[in-house]
Design a protein around this motif. Structure first.
Motif, PDB file in Angstrom:
ATOM      1  N   ALA A 148       2.261   1.850  -3.482  1.00 19.21           N
ATOM      2  CA  ALA A 148       1.273   2.378  -4.431  1.00 19.21           C
ATOM      3  C   ALA A 148       1.238   3.900  -4.411  1.00 19.21           C
ATOM      4  CB  ALA A 148      -0.105   1.809  -4.118  1.00 19.21           C
ATOM      5  N   GLU A 149       1.732   4.510  -3.348  1.00 15.08           N
ATOM      6  CA  GLU A 149       1.718   5.971  -3.222  1.00 15.08           C
ATOM      7  C   GLU A 149       3.001   6.617  -3.731  1.00 15.08           C
ATOM      8  OE1 GLU A 149       0.986   6.641   0.889  1.00 15.08           O
ATOM      9  OE2 GLU A 149      -1.013   5.738   0.873  1.00 15.08           O
TER      10      GLU A 149
ATOM     11  N   GLU B 297       0.841  -1.205   0.000  1.00 16.56           N
ATOM     12  CA  GLU B 297       0.000   0.000   0.000  1.00 16.56           C
ATOM     13  C   GLU B 297       0.872   1.250   0.000  1.00 16.56           C
ATOM     14  OE1 GLU B 297      -0.539  -2.711   1.676  1.00 16.56           O
ATOM     15  OE2 GLU B 297      -2.474  -3.330   0.854  1.00 16.56           O
ATOM     16  N   HIS B 298       1.996   1.224   0.729  1.00 18.42           N
ATOM     17  CA  HIS B 298       2.926   2.370   0.723  1.00 18.42           C
ATOM     18  C   HIS B 298       3.561   2.523  -0.660  1.00 18.42           C
ATOM     19  CE1 HIS B 298       2.409   3.062   4.921  1.00 18.42           C
ATOM     20  NE2 HIS B 298       3.006   1.955   5.308  1.00 18.42           N
TER      21      HIS B 298
ATOM     22  N   SER C  52      11.982   7.020  -3.540  1.00 11.89           N
ATOM     23  CA  SER C  52      11.043   7.365  -2.470  1.00 11.89           C
ATOM     24  C   SER C  52      11.779   7.886  -1.248  1.00 11.89           C
ATOM     25  CB  SER C  52      10.248   6.111  -2.061  1.00 11.89           C
ATOM     26  OG  SER C  52      11.101   5.193  -1.379  1.00 11.89           O
TER      27      SER C  52
END
Length: 280
Positions: free
Chosen positions: A200-201, A197-198, A208
């Motif tokens: 995907a951002e 989920e992280h 990152s």
């Protein structure tokens, strides 16, 4: 005689004595429901069951044996009920519960949902049918199993090197540096729940900020990301129908139980005792 010492023989004798004693005390019980009718429909059912098991029809002798066995079973079944042997038997209780639940499921299997029903269920439960998200990325791993100042300083150095496009060496690890078309399930299995989920951002083709996992800290650059998608009904119709029926079965069982509970007054002794003690 050896037979007289056998436990099974003792069991048979005791059972027979109980049976005879019960009939002597309750002579009317044998008269109740005393007629056993083996009609053509029953014979056909018994024959069909034999054929399903052995892939052939029974011979006349075999059919006679099947019918005789059914009559013996019916006699003993009715007499056991008359003697109350089914009372407070956990095995029988469990079997009857299973049978009622099976009948409920059978009723559901006869219900055919419309395509609109299945489409609605597909959209209502997308998590059951959507395709997995997939990621391709590279990562630099920093081991946090060291003093906090040390690993934070290492993170700063690595970030600076990545910003300058220099060659980077993170902490030694068995975790691969490159991942190609890996599903979100596999990522969460490797890095810990929530890591996908992280990812995907994170913007594509950019390093990152440090991402925490169950293994340590990671700086990640994603080269490709395919989000989870909900397939059309035609592609997953069998799966949707199966899950719809499972869901309907649970709903029907809950509704049936709720309806049946209204026929009973349920008293839980511990709760009643606690209530009485509270008033005293």
């Amino acid at each position: 005689m050896k037979l007289l010492k056998e436990p099974f023989f003792h069991f048979v004798v005791i059972g027979a004595l109980l049976f005879v004693t019960y009939l002597w005390v309750n002579p009317a019980s044998m008269a109740d429901d005393a007629e056993i009718v083996v009609d053509a429909g029953r014979i056909e059912q018994l024959s069909a069951r034999f054929e399903r098991t052995w892939n052939r029809k029974p011979s006349e002798e075999e059919l006679k044996g099947i019918i005789d066995n059914f009559i013996v079973e019916e006699i003993l079944y009715r007499q056991a009920l008359a003697m109350g042997l089914d009372s407070n038997d956990s095995v029988i209780r469990r079997r009857l519960r299973q049978k009622l639940e099976f009948l409920t499921m059978e009723a559901i299997s006869l219900e055919e949902p419309s395509e609109a029903d299945l489409q609605h269920y597909l959209e209502e439960k997308p998590e059951l049918f959507q395709t997995a998200a997939r990621f391709s990325f590279e990562q630099v791993y920093i081991n946090t199993d060291q003093p906090e100042n040390n690993w934070k300083a290492q993170v700063d150095v690595v970030k600076e090197q990545l910003h300058k496009g220099e060659q980077v060496a993170g902490s030694r690890s068995l975790i691969p540096v490159q991942f190609e078309q890996v599903t979100d399930f596999e990522i969460n299995r490797i890095f810990g729940n929530g890591f996908a989920e992280h990812l995907a951002e994170v913007p594509l083709n950019q390093w990152s900020e440090p991402l925490q996992s169950g293994l340590g800290v990671h700086l990640v650059r994603i080269s490709a990301y395919q989000p989870a998608t909900l397939p059309p009904l035609a592609a997953v119709q069998k799966e949707v129908l199966r899950e719809w029926r499972n869901s309907r079965n649970q709903q029907m069982k809950a509704q049936l139980l709720e309806q049946l509970r209204t026929n009973y007054t349920i008293v839980i002794e511990s709760e009643r005792r606690s209530s009485q003690e509270g008033r005293s």
